[in-house]
Every structure is written in structure tokens, then in C-alpha cells.
Design a protein around this motif. Structure first.
Motif, PDB file in Angstrom:
ATOM      1  N   GLN A  92       0.817  -1.211   0.000  1.00 25.92           N
ATOM      2  CA  GLN A  92       0.000   0.000   0.000  1.00 25.92           C
ATOM      3  C   GLN A  92       0.853   1.263   0.000  1.00 25.92           C
ATOM      4  O   GLN A  92       0.332   2.360  -0.175  1.00 25.92           O
ATOM      5  N   ILE A  93       2.159   1.078   0.233  1.00 26.96           N
ATOM      6  CA  ILE A  93       3.023   2.258   0.332  1.00 26.96           C
ATOM      7  C   ILE A  93       4.184   2.147  -0.654  1.00 26.96           C
ATOM      8  O   ILE A  93       4.420   1.101  -1.247  1.00 26.96           O
ATOM      9  N   GLU A  94       4.895   3.251  -0.805  1.00 23.64           N
ATOM     10  CA  GLU A  94       6.172   3.190  -1.502  1.00 23.64           C
ATOM     11  C   GLU A  94       7.073   4.260  -0.888  1.00 23.64           C
ATOM     12  O   GLU A  94       6.617   5.086  -0.094  1.00 23.64           O
ATOM     13  N   ILE A  95       8.335   4.238  -1.239  1.00 22.21           N
ATOM     14  CA  ILE A  95       9.271   5.205  -0.668  1.00 22.21           C
ATOM     15  C   ILE A  95       9.663   6.184  -1.763  1.00 22.21           C
ATOM     16  O   ILE A  95      10.203   5.775  -2.799  1.00 22.21           O
ATOM     17  N   LEU A  96       9.375   7.455  -1.532  1.00 20.44           N
ATOM     18  CA  LEU A  96       9.862   8.486  -2.447  1.00 20.44           C
ATOM     19  C   LEU A  96      11.298   8.785  -2.033  1.00 20.44           C
ATOM     20  O   LEU A  96      11.549   9.375  -0.979  1.00 20.44           O
ATOM     21  N   VAL A  97      12.226   8.323  -2.892  1.00 17.50           N
ATOM     22  CA  VAL A  97      13.626   8.339  -2.488  1.00 17.50           C
ATOM     23  C   VAL A  97      14.201   9.764  -2.565  1.00 17.50           C
ATOM     24  O   VAL A  97      13.994  10.481  -3.550  1.00 17.50           O
ATOM     25  N   THR A  98      14.912  10.142  -1.496  1.00 13.99           N
ATOM     26  CA  THR A  98      15.577  11.454  -1.505  1.00 13.99           C
ATOM     27  C   THR A  98      17.097  11.324  -1.644  1.00 13.99           C
ATOM     28  O   THR A  98      17.760  12.242  -2.087  1.00 13.99           O
ATOM     29  N   SER A  99      17.640  10.174  -1.260  1.00 14.59           N
ATOM     30  CA  SER A  99      19.062   9.943  -1.534  1.00 14.59           C
ATOM     31  C   SER A  99      19.343   8.447  -1.621  1.00 14.59           C
ATOM     32  O   SER A  99      18.613   7.631  -1.034  1.00 14.59           O
ATOM     33  N   MET A 100      20.367   8.124  -2.363  1.00 13.59           N
ATOM     34  CA  MET A 100      20.704   6.712  -2.544  1.00 13.59           C
ATOM     35  C   MET A 100      22.216   6.530  -2.538  1.00 13.59           C
ATOM     36  O   MET A 100      22.960   7.368  -3.061  1.00 13.59           O
ATOM     37  N   LYS A 101      22.638   5.425  -1.946  1.00 14.05           N
ATOM     38  CA  LYS A 101      24.055   5.083  -1.977  1.00 14.05           C
ATOM     39  C   LYS A 101      24.153   3.654  -2.512  1.00 14.05           C
ATOM     40  O   LYS A 101      23.428   2.768  -2.035  1.00 14.05           O
ATOM     41  N   ILE A 102      25.002   3.471  -3.518  1.00 10.32           N
ATOM     42  CA  ILE A 102      25.221   2.098  -3.994  1.00 10.32           C
ATOM     43  C   ILE A 102      26.288   1.475  -3.107  1.00 10.32           C
ATOM     44  O   ILE A 102      27.426   1.945  -3.076  1.00 10.32           O
ATOM     45  N   LEU A 103      25.907   0.472  -2.333  1.00  9.58           N
ATOM     46  CA  LEU A 103      26.855  -0.153  -1.392  1.00  9.58           C
ATOM     47  C   LEU A 103      27.713  -1.183  -2.106  1.00  9.58           C
ATOM     48  O   LEU A 103      28.846  -1.433  -1.730  1.00  9.58           O
ATOM     49  N   ASN A 104      27.129  -1.794  -3.138  1.00  8.78           N
ATOM     50  CA  ASN A 104      27.896  -2.764  -3.920  1.00  8.78           C
ATOM     51  C   ASN A 104      27.165  -3.044  -5.225  1.00  8.78           C
ATOM     52  O   ASN A 104      25.935  -3.042  -5.265  1.00  8.78           O
ATOM     53  N   SER A 105      27.935  -3.277  -6.268  1.00 10.22           N
ATOM     54  CA  SER A 105      27.298  -3.635  -7.531  1.00 10.22           C
ATOM     55  C   SER A 105      27.219  -5.159  -7.612  1.00 10.22           C
ATOM     56  O   SER A 105      27.715  -5.856  -6.737  1.00 10.22           O
ATOM     57  N   SER A 106      26.585  -5.656  -8.651  1.00  9.64           N
ATOM     58  CA  SER A 106      26.487  -7.110  -8.809  1.00  9.64           C
ATOM     59  C   SER A 106      26.557  -7.469 -10.279  1.00  9.64           C
ATOM     60  O   SER A 106      26.026  -6.738 -11.122  1.00  9.64           O
TER      61      SER A 106
END
Ligand code: ASP
Length: 582
Positions: A92-106
Motif C-alpha cells: 500500500q506504500i512506496e518510498i519516495l527516495v531522496t538519496s541513494m548510496k550504492i553499497l555494492n554492484s552485482s
């Protein structure tokens, strides 16, 4: 702080809160101006939204670089979703992202991390850490943990003490080959990995510990049969001052508790059946009693009527398959083919249709009249509408064959309901088993099992007839545990080794420590061990134990992920003084 909440946690109540989440990228949906990402962890999936209009444009650019299984951390605000997904708890919800950090790629994973994956067995095992990210595998491991916790809690409450016993030991004969470990410090000498802690737990009883348990790895170097692992886990238990009845009651209590606690399945007293009765009525020492189809012996009713195939045989025996009297010729032929398969090895099958109108039709109408067939039907407890299947031959072999057919019919008729649990005890196993190859007796359970006192007199004259104080717990057609009341005096133990063909010297070399201990006031004792892997699988409603082991070996005993076993280098070999140039 990596996260304020996990990915299965947020609901409408959290709307307007600022949160921080971490996890793996399950899916990216790029709509150009907006990007949605499903973020996953052990607890669930939360939908993230990257929107250039409502926050920073560079964020959307950044999100565009994400691939499947990237590990990221985001901060943002919980908002109510426009298009709700009621299939998932966070839908029922979602997160409107204000910042993001890539901790690791794959790298792109070699198979999809979905409930139904496109990865084959071997690939999944090679990348087991990715496989474990999938819900069904993870759920099985969590389930296993739940079962072991329940076992520990129950047994501790009952006063059992959890004691660790060594893994580097001297061989214990439980019928399989030992895995051995060379000793660097003792040239030319080897430890063995325990097939079970059997002798140690008995010594703990001599030590006065009274009630012991351990959830313990055991190692058996057997040719791998389907769904066996060279290392497996037992719930190993032992008690002092007990008779068989005490042990049965104690561990029936454990399994009753597990069924109730884990499955909400209530069960009263477990039925008890002697080994002999199990073989006679089910042709099997681990009968599945969720369904009936008990054997009926037909010798007196079916022999001497001119049907040569039956007349000369040791046993004529049948079952009534419920509701199958209308089987077609083709269906019956399939059953005949089934019993003739080399793994079953029967010559054929006689059938009788007990029609709904009460009349009987059989494959042997030439030799048997309605009255005869009726008497068979009575003997195998058939009702009108049932199909009787009858086999004849040497008793032990025929019972095994009919047992296989009984299980096949149960499969066909869907009688093996995994949501139903039918435990029982099989008791009074024979003490010894004749081995045709070596022309020797082997201990059917193990050499520390005590003969029944009332059968002791047969020990010299007819050892094959001696019954043991040995028992198995059977659940849904699987042996889930087994144990015995032990020998606790030196004289009987030494006699047992004689019977098993040990010289005095061999017995002394291998088991001197145990017989010595018996000379210092060993109490009467007994116990059992459950196979944890199988128990968990059955409670989980599945048959394959591999699915409940974090890092299982494949059918050739290999761990394909770490690539073991593998050669060791010259230096190691030299240190161990092992030469491999055979
Ligand atoms: N050590 C036995 C086994 O592994 C169990 C027992 O007798 O307690 O089967």
C-alpha cells in the motif's frame, strides 16, 4: 546506520515518516521520468520511487545505473501508493527516495532470484548463496532453525543436558565406512569422523549425566543413495536408568510437541507395532500408515485349487486398493509392468475386481469361483468397488514387492497427504542380521544394543531369532529416528563382540575403553537419535532433505560451490607423510 526499517515492515501507518532502507535490487522499472525499484531483503520487498520532479534529477540518473542484485541504501519518505498491490504486505506504500548510496554492484546473476527460478540444480548449488536469496530456500532454512529451537527448548526443559562430543575420534562401527583424517603429529595414524556419538553418549551415562542431547553432525562414507548426505545432522539423545518404555514415552513427547508447536497438529499416543507385525502387514519396517491397504495372507484360501503359480509358493498375499475396481486393461497392465521392473523384480500380478454390485471378476477366473474370490476379498478387507492385487513367491521378497506396489498405489491415489502426520513406533527389531556376502551376523542396529532378556537363551543356538530392545520412530513412511536399550555390562558386551565375529584382541583394541568403563558402575541406559534433516523436511511437507540444508553435497558427495573434495598440495602431503603415487 544502514537502515531504520526492514523491507517487509512499512505500512500505511508509516506514511510521512522519513526512513532509511537497505537491500538488494529485485527489479527496476524505468518509465523515463520516473524509475521504480523493488528493494528486497529477508523480510520482504518495498517499492522505491525515484522521481526527478519531486526530488533531484541526478537521483533518477543514478537509479538508471542499477542492475539486478545491486546492494543499495536509500533514504526517503513513506507515501501512499496510487496503484496498490494487495498481494504483498508492503503493497500500500512506496518510498519516495531522496538519496541513494550504492553499497555494492552485482554481476547479472546466473539464474533469476524468484520463487520459481530458471536455474537448474547444479547451477543453483554452485551459486548457493544466490539460491539462498530465493524465498523458498530461505524459508526452509528459517523453518529448520525454528524446529531446532523447539527441540532445544523442549529437551532442556525436560532436563536434558546439551553436551558436545569430539569429531576427531576412533572409528565407531555403525555399519558404514568411516571418513578418516590423517594425524600429522602421529605419523601413520588416523582419526575417524564419528558416524554418530554413540560410545561417547554411553560414556556420559557412565559419567552420571543422566540425560544428554546434542544436535550433532555425523559422517558416513556410504555410496550415496538418493537423498542421502555424507554429513548429516542428528538429534542425539541418551538417558540413564530407563527401560524401553521410558525412552519411547520421552521421545514420543518430543515429536508430539513438535507436531503441535510447529504444525498445530495434535496427536495422542503413538501406535506401537512389532517389527514382525510391520513386515507381515505392510511388508516394510517403516510403514506409511496414513492409509490402509493392509496385507492379507491368502495361502489357505488360494492354494491347492489347481493354480500352479500359487501352489508351490511360500506366500500368497494381497491388498485391496480402494475404489479401483473399474481399472481398465491398460491401467492394470501398467501395474503389471511396474512390478516387473528390475528394481521390483516380480514375475507378475493377479488381480480381482470386486465390482460395486458385489460380483467378482479376476485374472484367474479359470481356477477360482466367486466363493473363493469372495473369501480373498474378506481376508484383505476389501469393499465392493475395490481392486485386489495379489502376489506370490518367497515370503520376504514377495512382501517387499507388494510393499512397493502398495506405495505406488498410494501415490497414484494421492493418499500420501503431506499435511497429515501419522507417526508410530516399530519395536522388537531382530538383534542380528545375516549377511550373505560375508557369511556373518551383523548387528541390525549396532553392537551396543541389548538383546531382549527373554530371548537371551537363543543367543548360542539360534542367534538369528533373538530380538533386541531396539526401536524406530516412523513418520509418514520414513524412519525418522531409531535407538535401543544398551548393554551395560562387560560380559554381555564381550559376548556380543564374539557373536559378531570380533576376535578378543580386535574387541579389546577397538572398544576396550567402553568395556573398561562398564567395570566402574555403568548404569542401565538407552536412547535414540533422530535424523534432523529428514524430520525437518517431513514437517515442512517435503521429501528432499537437500532443500533444508544450507550447503548440501550433490549426488556424488561433492560440494560444487567450494569444489570439494579436491587434491591437496605436495607440501601438505609430505607433512602428513601420505604418498599418492599408487
Ligand atoms: N547411534 C544410533 C544411530 O546413529 C542411534 C542410537 O542408537 O541412539 O542410529
Amino acid at each position: 546506520m544502514y537502515r531504520s526499517h526492514n523491507n517487509g515492515e512499512l505500512r500505511l501507518d508509516h506514511v510521512n515518516q522519513e526512513v532509511c532502507l537497505s537491500g538488494w535490487v529485485q527489479k527496476v522499472r524505468d518509465k523515463g521520468f520516473m524509475i521504480w525499484v523493488d528493494l528486497r531483503d529477508r523480510y520482504g520487498i518495498t517499492q522505491l520511487i525515484f522521481d526527478g520532479e519531486r526530488s533531484d534529477v541526478s537521483l533518477v540518473e543514478n537509479a538508471r545505473t542499477l542492475g539486478r542484485e545491486f546492494v543499495i541504501q536509500v533514504k526517503g519518505n513513506v507515501i501512499e501508493r496510487e496503484a496498490k498491490n494487495l498481494q504483498i504486505p508492503t503493497g500500500q506504500i512506496e518510498i519516495l527516495v531522496t538519496s541513494m548510496k550504492i553499497l555494492n554492484s552485482s554481476k547479472t546473476p546466473p539464474f533469476t532470484i524468484e520463487d520459481e527460478t530458471d536455474g537448474g540444480d547444479e547451477l543453483r548449488m554452485k551459486y548457493r548463496y544466490l539460491d539462498i536469496r530465493r524465498n523458498p530456500v530461505r524459508e526452509n532454512l528459517v523453518f529448520r532453525s525454528k524446529v531446532t529451537m523447539a527441540v532445544r527448548n523442549y529437551l532442556s526443559q525436560e532436563g536434558f543436558v546439551d553436551v558436545e562430543t569430539p569429531y576427531l575420534i576412533k572409528s565407531t562401527p555403525e555399519g558404514a565406512r568411516d571418513f578418516v583424517v590423517p594425524s600429522r603429529m602421529n605419523e601413520g595414524q588416523f582419526y575417524a569422523l564419528p558416524q554418530s556419538p554413540q560410545t561417547f553418549k554411553q560414556l556420559l551415562m557412565v559419567g552420571g549425566l543422566d540425560k544428554y542431547f546434542q544436535i550433532v553432525k555425523c559422517f558416513r562414507d556410504e555410496d550415496l543413495r538418493a537423498d542421502r548426505q555424507p554429513e548429516f545432522t542428528q538429534i542425539d539423545c541418551e538417558m540413564a536408568f530407563v527401560e524401553q518404555e521410558d525412552v519411547l514415552n520421552a521421545f514420543e513427547g518430543l515429536v508430539r510437541h513438535l507436531l503441535q508447536d510447529i504444525k498445530g497438529f495434535k496427536i495422542e499416543a503413538f501406535p506401537r507395532m512389532t517389527y514382525e507385525e510391520a513386515m507381515r502387514t505392510y511388508g516394510n519396517d517403516k510403514p506409511d500408515i496414513r492409509f490402509d491397504m493392509k496385507f492379507g495372507e491368502l495361502n489357505t484360501l488360494a492354494q491347492g485349487k489347481g493354480f500352479g503359480v500359487f501352489d508351490s509358493q511360500e506366500l500368497v498375499v494381497g491388498i485391496a486398493v480402494p475404489g479401483c475396481s473399474e481399472y481398465s486393461r491398460k491401467q492394470i497392465d501398467q501395474l503389471i509392468d511396474f512390478v516387473k521392473k528390475p528394481q521390483i523384480g516380480a514375475n507378475g500380478l493377479v488381480w480381482v475386481k470386486y465390482n460395486k454390485d458385489g460380483s467378482l471378476k479376476s485374472s484367474v477366473d479359470k481356477f477360482f469361483g466367486q466363493e473363493d474370490l469372495k473369501s480373498w476379498a474378506l481376508k484383505v478387507n476389501a469393499n465392493p468397488g475395490d481392486l485386489l492385487l495379489v502376489m506370490a513367491g518367497e515370503a520376504a521378497k514377495t512382501r517387499t514387492q507388494l510393499s512397493a506396489l502398495r506405495m505406488e498405489m498410494a501415490e497414484r491415489l494421492n493418499l500420501r497427504n503431506p499435511a497429515e502426520f501419522a507417526p508410530l513406533w516399530v519395536v522388537d527389531f531382530p538383534l542380528l542380521e545375516w549377511d550373505e556376502e560375508t557369511h556373518r551376523f551383523h548387528a541390525m542396529h549396532h553392537p551396543f544394543t541389548s538383546p531382549k532378556p527373554e530371548d537371551m537363551h537363543l543367543l548360542d543356538t539360534e542367534p538369528g531369532k533373538v530380538r533386541a530392545n531396539a526401536y524406530d520412530m516412523v513418520l509418514n513412511g520414513n524412519e525418522i529416528g531409531g535407538g535401543s536399550i544398551r548393554i551395560f555390562d562387560k560380559a554381555t558386551q564381550s559376548r556380543m563382540f564374539d557373536l559378531l565375529g570380533f576376535t578378543k584382541e580386535e574387541a579389546r583394541n577397538q572398544f576396550g575403553f567402553l568395556m573398561d568403563a562398564f567395570e566402574y558402575g555403568a548404569p542401565p541406559h538407552g536412547g535414540l537419535a533422530f535424523g534432523l534433516d529428514r524430520l525437518v523436511a517431513i514437517l515442512g511437507g517435503q521429501e528432499t532433505i537437500r532443500d533444508f540444508i544450507a550447503f548440501p553435497k550433490n549426488n556424488s558427495g561433492r560440494d560444487v560451490m567450494i569444489d570439494a573434495p579436491s587434491p591437496i598440495d605436495e607440501e601438505q602431503l609430505r607433512e602428513l607423510r601420505l604418498k599418492l603415487d599408487l
